[in-house]
Scaffold this motif. Structure first.
Motif, PDB file in Angstrom:
ATOM      1  N   VAL A  29       0.962  -1.054   0.093  1.00 29.03           N
ATOM      2  CA  VAL A  29       0.114   0.732   0.212  1.00 29.03           C
ATOM      3  C   VAL A  29       0.677   1.125   0.442  1.00 29.03           C
ATOM      4  N   TYR A  30       2.132   1.398   0.507  1.00 24.10           N
ATOM      5  CA  TYR A  30       2.909   2.125   1.106  1.00 24.10           C
ATOM      6  C   TYR A  30       3.295   2.727  -0.634  1.00 24.10           C
ATOM      7  N   LEU A  31       3.409   1.991  -1.111  1.00 28.65           N
ATOM      8  CA  LEU A  31       4.698   2.153  -2.435  1.00 28.65           C
ATOM      9  C   LEU A  31       3.732   2.262  -3.245  1.00 28.65           C
ATOM     10  N   HIS A  32       2.347   2.073  -3.977  1.00 28.31           N
ATOM     11  CA  HIS A  32       2.085   1.829  -4.946  1.00 28.31           C
ATOM     12  C   HIS A  32       1.090   3.566  -4.477  1.00 28.31           C
ATOM     13  N   PHE A  33       0.625   3.534  -2.906  1.00 24.65           N
ATOM     14  CA  PHE A  33      -0.263   5.231  -3.117  1.00 24.65           C
ATOM     15  C   PHE A  33       0.462   6.328  -2.118  1.00 24.65           C
TER      16      PHE A  33
END
Length: 139
Positions: A29-33
């Protein structure tokens, strides 16, 4: 005691597996958003301003602002933890009040370029905005 020990080990391994799974989901989630790798600004005097953010996952987010909405581009400053931070902003014109500003759109929030880099981008934006003011608009 021997019948309790395997249950205790099984319960601990389930908790550990759940913690690893939650950590991996959080990282994805951190890397994507959240984690932005690159930010770009494209200014076309006759059309508008396009702001693009590229995330670590490869996802891109693009925002387009029509030139008729742009009042000005400015360098703003903020004080954060005993440090002065400079950032580039687009001032959007208030439709009800031509002299007013309806919104301030900050740029390069993740990359935080130095002031000398911001000055170069600012000068280029101002040149394009000045050309737009001096060139007659076609209907």
């Amino acid at each position: 005691w021997s019948s309790v020990f395997p249950w205790f080990v099984l319960q601990n391994s389930m908790v550990l597996s759940a913690a690893i799974f939650i950590t991996l989901i959080g990282l994805i989630v951190y890397l994507h958003f959240v984690k932005i790798d690159q930010e770009s600004l494209l200014v076309i005097g006759s059309l508008g301003i396009q702001v693009t953010s590229s995330y670590a996952s490869g996802k891109e987010s693009t925002t387009f602002i029509e030139m008729s909405q742009v009042k000005d581009v400015v360098i703003n400053e903020a004080i954060h933890m005993q440090k002065v931070i400079y950032y580039l902003c687009i001032l959007l014109q208030d439709p009800q009040d031509p002299q007013g500003v309806s919104e301030v759109v900050p740029l390069f929030q993740s990359s935080k370029p130095r002031l000398d880099c911001l000055m170069e981008v600012y000068k280029s934006c101002q040149e394009i905005l000045e050309q737009r003011k001096t060139t007659p608009q076609s209907s």
